[in-house]
Design a protein around this motif. Structure first.
Motif: not given
Ligand SMILES: Nc1ncnc2c1ncn2[C@@H]1O[C@H](COP(=O)(O)OP(=O)(O)OP(=O)(O)O)[C@@H](O)[C@H]1O
Ligand SMILES: [Mg+2]
Lengths: 344, 224
Positions: B94-96, B168-188
């Protein structure tokens, strides 16, 4: 200097075997310019690439200064290769490097010191006459200039031999002439032996001392350029020489002239090229020579002339005239369309 | 208008900045590692291919097959598929840190392929000229093959980098953060459309920037 002994090369294609060289033996003397001529597919490139083992022979030996190259290790071969420059039809320069870099990089990679590199670049760019182009990229140069850079790159290693694979075939006639002159000068002034291959007879004629004619992977004729020019033995050699003189006579005229007298090709070598033998013939015998075509070219230092002449007159007078011409050192052959045959 | 922008920055500025940095780290680190692995693989593919200097059918086929297999798995599946391997290499999944391994496994084969096609474009004649001058093979690889392929390599790396940014946008799925993750968590997930728009715009600028730089560098290296 370079000697090929019984070289055979078989390429294994997908389906069939191609015998590119068949038992070829040649000797290139030190200090000479040796030309190999042949039509496309004759095996010329394969042969010249054997000289530095870019192509490995299937059997046979390649000797350079008496050492068999096929027995050397990779590192030893690299050292020998540094003594043999090579230039190509397609120049093969680094597109991403300037003229300076193109000459300097290979020197650097073979361990030449920086100050020595600069000295050599300066010297050899001077010899090829491109001092003002050191900062140019190949894309900014003409074909002839690119070949000059390639020549400077080869010379900068101060090789003993220069191998040329169709070095002028991509160039126009004037540029070809200039490059050939440069090669001649390199041979004369730097004493570098040159082995060149070509499909153009004028290249051989202008700069070679010796020539070998190749056909279907075999050397079918070889000797000094003068000998091969004046007494070609094979049809291929005759055709190459014919191509140079372009002495075709229209078919109709040929038929008409054959009816009386003799149609002959006269070859003059060296000093006899200026001889008034033909003029004497009219005085001595009852024949009227009319010149149908002709040409004089320079064979490396010596002039070589060829005239197509119709000797109008009786059979016996014409024959006497021919005999006289022969005694005067002229080579006489009967003329047939597209080829010539010796007469007795 | 101005106050709402100020407000937005006050509320989200730090978070977006951190996400941006995370993305940059993920892209930077995995790109570097992927080049270190992919470039030599590309060279190896080029040299062991049919009719090439170091022709080696077995090695070439093995490399070829592995690269094809890895390249046919979508990143999102690869991410989970190689979890045990990730754990083994990175010590965490998990994480970066945990996402670098799958990103490299995803990108390195892609880069190897791009390198191979760049290197294959290099004129065979130049290489031959250097062989004829008695230059060692390793020098030819670096000073001729790679040097001449540079403009095309840079363009390939540009494409790979953009693909990597997407991954890297999909990296949020394992809690790595990043821009994609931010858009997914808050936006979606939380319907914060403005966050989504802003991150998407940043991503667009990022991709445009990378492409522009890539094109420029490539054009500068290209001399014909
Ligand atoms: N690498 C190769 N694999 C298979 N066949 C080859 C290879 N290289 C040359 N040949 C074949 O060997 C023969 C001689 O080729 P080579 O290139 O030596 O001819 P050439 O006299 O230089 O012709 P050209 O004037 O067209 O360059 C040709 O039939 C050619 O198809
Ligand atoms: Mg050829």
């Amino acid at each position: 200097m370079i000697e090929f002994r019984n070289l055979t090369k078989v390429f294994q294609d997908k389906k069939r075997e191609v015998k590119a060289l068949h038992n070829v033996s040649l000797k290139v003397k030190e200090g000479s310019i040796f030309g190999v001529i042949g039509y496309s597919g004759a095996g010329k490139s394969t042969l010249v690439r054997m000289a530095n083992l870019l192509e490995k022979p299937t059997s046979g030996q390649v000797l350079f200064e008496g050492h068999d190259l096929t027995e050397l290790s990779g590192n030893q071969l690299n050292e020998v290769r540094q003594q043999m420059g090579m230039i190509f039809q397609s120049f093969n320069l680094l597109k991403t490097g300037t003229v300076y870099e193109n000459i300097a990089l290979p020197l650097k990679l073979t361990g030449v010191s920086k100050s020595e590199i600069d000295k050599r670049v300066e010297k050899y760019i001077q010899i090829v006459g491109l001092q003002d182009k050191l900062k140019a990229y190949p894309a900014q140069l003409s074909g002839g200039q690119k070949q000059r850079v390639a020549i400077a790159r080869a010379l900068a290693h101060e090789p003993k031999v220069l191998l040329c694979d169709e070095a002028t075939s991509a160039l126009d006639p004037d540029t070809t002439e200039a490059i050939l002159e440069l090669l001649s000068k390199i041979n004369k002034e730097l004493g570098i032996t040159i082995l060149l291959i070509t499909h153009e007879m004028n290249v051989v004629q202008k700069i070679c001392h010796e020539v070998a004619v190749m056909e279907q992977g075999k050397v079918i004729e070889q000797g000094s350029v003068i000998d091969v020019f004046s007494k070609p033995q094979t049809d291929t050699a005759k055709r190459f020489i014919h191509s140079l003189f372009n002495d075709d006579i229209p078919g109709d005229l040929l038929k008409k002239l054959k009816n009386n007298g003799k149609l002959v090709a006269l070859s003059f070598i060296g000093e006899s090229a200026g001889d008034p033998a033909l003029a004497m013939v009219t005085k001595k015998y009852d024949v009227f020579p009319s010149i149908l075509g002709g040409n004089i070219t320079d064979l490396k230092e010596r002039p070589f002339g060829r005239l197509i002449v119709h000797l109008d007159g009786s059979e016996s007078e014409a024959q006497k005239a021919i005999n006289y011409l022969k005694e005067s050192g002229v080579i006489v052959e009967t003329y047939n369309k597209g080829g010539i045959n010796h007469v007795n | 208008m101005l106050t709402s922008i100020t407000n937005f920055i006050n509320n989200w500025g730090v978070e977006i900045w951190e996400a941006f940095i995370d993305t940059m780290i993920m892209v930077g680190v995995s790109l570097t590692l992927s080049i270190i692995i992919g470039l030599p693989l590309g060279v190896l593919l080029t040299l062991t291919g049919p009719g090439k200097a170091l022709e080696n059918k077995v090695l070439y086929q093995i490399l070829n097959t592995i690269i094809n297999i890895l390249r046919s798995i979508p990143f999102i599946i690869l991410l989970f598929f190689i979890l045990p391997f990730t754990k083994l290499v990175a010590g965490t999944t998990i994480g970066v840190q945990g996402v670098i391994v799958p990103l490299v496994v995803f990108t390195a084969p892609y880069i190897a392929r791009l390198m191979e096609s760049s290197l294959l474009e290099v004129d065979r004649g130049v290489i031959e000229a250097y062989e004829a001058m008695g230059i060692k093979t390793r020098h030819i690889i670096w000073h001729v093959l790679i040097r001449e392929a540079r403009p095309s390599i840079i363009l390939g790396l540009t494409i790979a980098t953009i693909g990597l940014i997407g991954a890297t946008a999909m990296a949020g799925l394992v809690g790595a953060g990043g821009l994609g993750d931010l858009a997914y968590r808050y936006g979606h997930l939380r319907y914060q459309a403005d966050i989504m728009y802003v991150t998407v715009i940043i991503l667009i600028i990022l991709v445009q920037g990378v492409q522009t730089i890539g094109n420029r560098v490539s054009a500068r290296l290209k001399k014909d």
